[in-house]
Motif scaffolding. Structure first.
Motif, mmCIF file in Angstrom:
data_model
loop_
_atom_site.group_PDB
_atom_site.id
_atom_site.type_symbol
_atom_site.label_atom_id
_atom_site.label_comp_id
_atom_site.label_asym_id
_atom_site.label_seq_id
_atom_site.Cartn_x
_atom_site.Cartn_y
_atom_site.Cartn_z
ATOM 1 N N UNK A 131 0.849 -1.213 0.000
ATOM 2 C CA UNK A 131 0.000 0.000 0.000
ATOM 3 C C UNK A 131 0.875 1.251 0.000
ATOM 4 N N UNK A 132 1.934 1.213 0.811
ATOM 5 C CA UNK A 132 2.835 2.362 0.907
ATOM 6 C C UNK A 132 3.483 2.663 -0.447
ATOM 7 N N UNK A 133 4.021 1.625 -1.056
ATOM 8 C CA UNK A 133 4.696 1.799 -2.358
ATOM 9 C C UNK A 133 3.692 2.265 -3.414
ATOM 10 N N UNK A 134 2.500 1.660 -3.375
ATOM 11 C CA UNK A 134 1.478 2.027 -4.353
ATOM 12 C C UNK A 134 1.104 3.499 -4.233
ATOM 13 N N UNK A 135 0.966 3.961 -2.966
ATOM 14 C CA UNK A 135 0.586 5.364 -2.744
ATOM 15 C C UNK A 135 1.628 6.302 -3.346
ATOM 16 N N UNK A 136 2.909 5.998 -3.043
ATOM 17 C CA UNK A 136 3.992 6.840 -3.572
ATOM 18 C C UNK A 136 4.005 6.766 -5.103
ATOM 19 N N UNK A 137 3.857 5.571 -5.603
ATOM 20 C CA UNK A 137 3.906 5.345 -7.046
ATOM 21 C C UNK A 137 2.759 6.075 -7.751
ATOM 22 N N UNK A 138 1.558 5.958 -7.182
ATOM 23 C CA UNK A 138 0.397 6.581 -7.816
ATOM 24 C C UNK A 138 0.480 8.100 -7.781
ATOM 25 N N UNK A 139 1.076 8.640 -6.717
ATOM 26 C CA UNK A 139 1.231 10.085 -6.648
ATOM 27 C C UNK A 139 2.091 10.560 -7.831
ATOM 28 N N UNK A 140 3.210 9.819 -8.025
ATOM 29 C CA UNK A 140 4.099 10.160 -9.145
ATOM 30 C C UNK A 140 3.401 9.999 -10.484
#
Lengths: 164, 148
Positions: free
Chosen positions: A19-28
């Protein structure tokens, strides 16, 4: 999940990391997507402006102005958009958005006079900015010239069209 | 989704990607549709004025007795328009836009033999453009006619 409905610690950690990685990734991704959308809209608008220049069909007031000042522009000419490049000029506190300045490179071999090229270039830039505003429904945030053009996180200005 | 009703992370990931991409595709598509409609109008208008200017040149260069029947389209891509023949150009106005096509300098007369500095061609109308001699000079007479 086991038979008592309990998750393993590794599984919870894995999901949490995911979830953490996805959040960062989706923001980018969202950020890049917005800029891509804006530049695609700008390209589209610039093409519309160039087509109007090519076919010499203008808004009524401009047609009448050209009739008096630049009669050459009443005849069609070949106008081609070659490139649209942009530069991220960083966050602007006044607008609370990131500033993007774009430059359109175009060619109009049959139009030699600098003033006439300026007229054609202004239209190309205007339609590029207008298309960005239309893509994000921000016409009410800007002036009649759509300068600057706003998206959710960016605002756009432009240099004069570079003629090659 | 498996038999326990659990959705795989791949599916969630793919769904999120689609949710992010779709709005941008929709907004670009809307802008492009607007652009293509605008371009369609521009192209049709330019083609119309060029055709009429070419018709006028053809009748003028055809000499005395030459005539062409012209049928005007009722609309330009669902937009009303006004089109006027001037002594040196054909001017079209539609949807807040304006354009013109040049032709050879001509003298225009209506079917009553009166000199006209400009002659409007109504959308959907039929016109006879003919080359006649008045006072030893070739002039064009534009006459609205009934449907052929």
């Amino acid at each position: 999940m086991d038979q008592r409905g309990i998750y393993a610690l590794e599984y919870i950690l894995l999901i949490g990391m995911g979830i953490l990685i996805s959040t960062i990734f989706f923001y980018g991704v969202y950020d890049i997507k917005e800029l891509n959308t804006c530049m695609a809209a700008a390209r589209n608008g610039a093409t519309e402006g160039a087509l109007m220049d090519s076919y010499a069909i203008y808004p009524t007031e401009q047609y009448q102005y050209y009739t008096k000042r630049y009669p050459r522009l009443k005849s069609g000419s070949k106008v081609v958009i070659l490139e649209i490049r942009y530069e991220n000029q960083g966050f602007n506190a006044a607008y609370n958005k990131t500033k993007i300045q774009f430059e359109i490179v175009a060619s109009a071999p049959s139009i030699k006079h600098a003033d006439e090229r300026n007229c054609l270039g202004d239209r190309i830039n205007y339609y590029a900015r207008k298309a960005i505003c239309e893509a994000y429904n921000t016409q009410n945030l800007t002036n009649v010239y759509c300068n600057p053009a706003f998206s959710d996180r960016y605002f756009f200005t432009n240099l004069d069209v570079k003629w090659v | 989704m498996d038999i326990k009703g659990v959705v795989s992370i791949d599916f969630i990931f793919a769904s999120l990607m689609i949710l992010i991409i779709i709005p941008s595709v929709v907004s670009i598509a809307e802008v492009r549709m607007g652009t293509s409609e605008s371009v369609e109008q521009i192209v049709i208008a330019r083609t119309l004025t060029e055709n009429i200017a070419e018709t006028i040149d053809t009748v003028y260069s055809g000499g005395e007795g030459c005539y062409i029947i012209l049928q005007m389209p009722p609309k330009i891509a669902d937009n009303n328009y006004t089109l006027t023949v001037h002594p040196t150009e054909v001017v079209i106005v539609f949807n807040g836009k304006m354009g013109s096509s040049h032709h050879n300098q001509i003298r225009l007369y209506d079917n009553y033999g009166r000199y006209r500095s400009k002659f409007p061609l109504e959308p959907g109308g039929y016109y006879n453009i003919s080359n006649v001699k008045i006072d030893d000079a070739n002039v064009l007479i534009i006459k609205k006619i009934r449907k052929i």
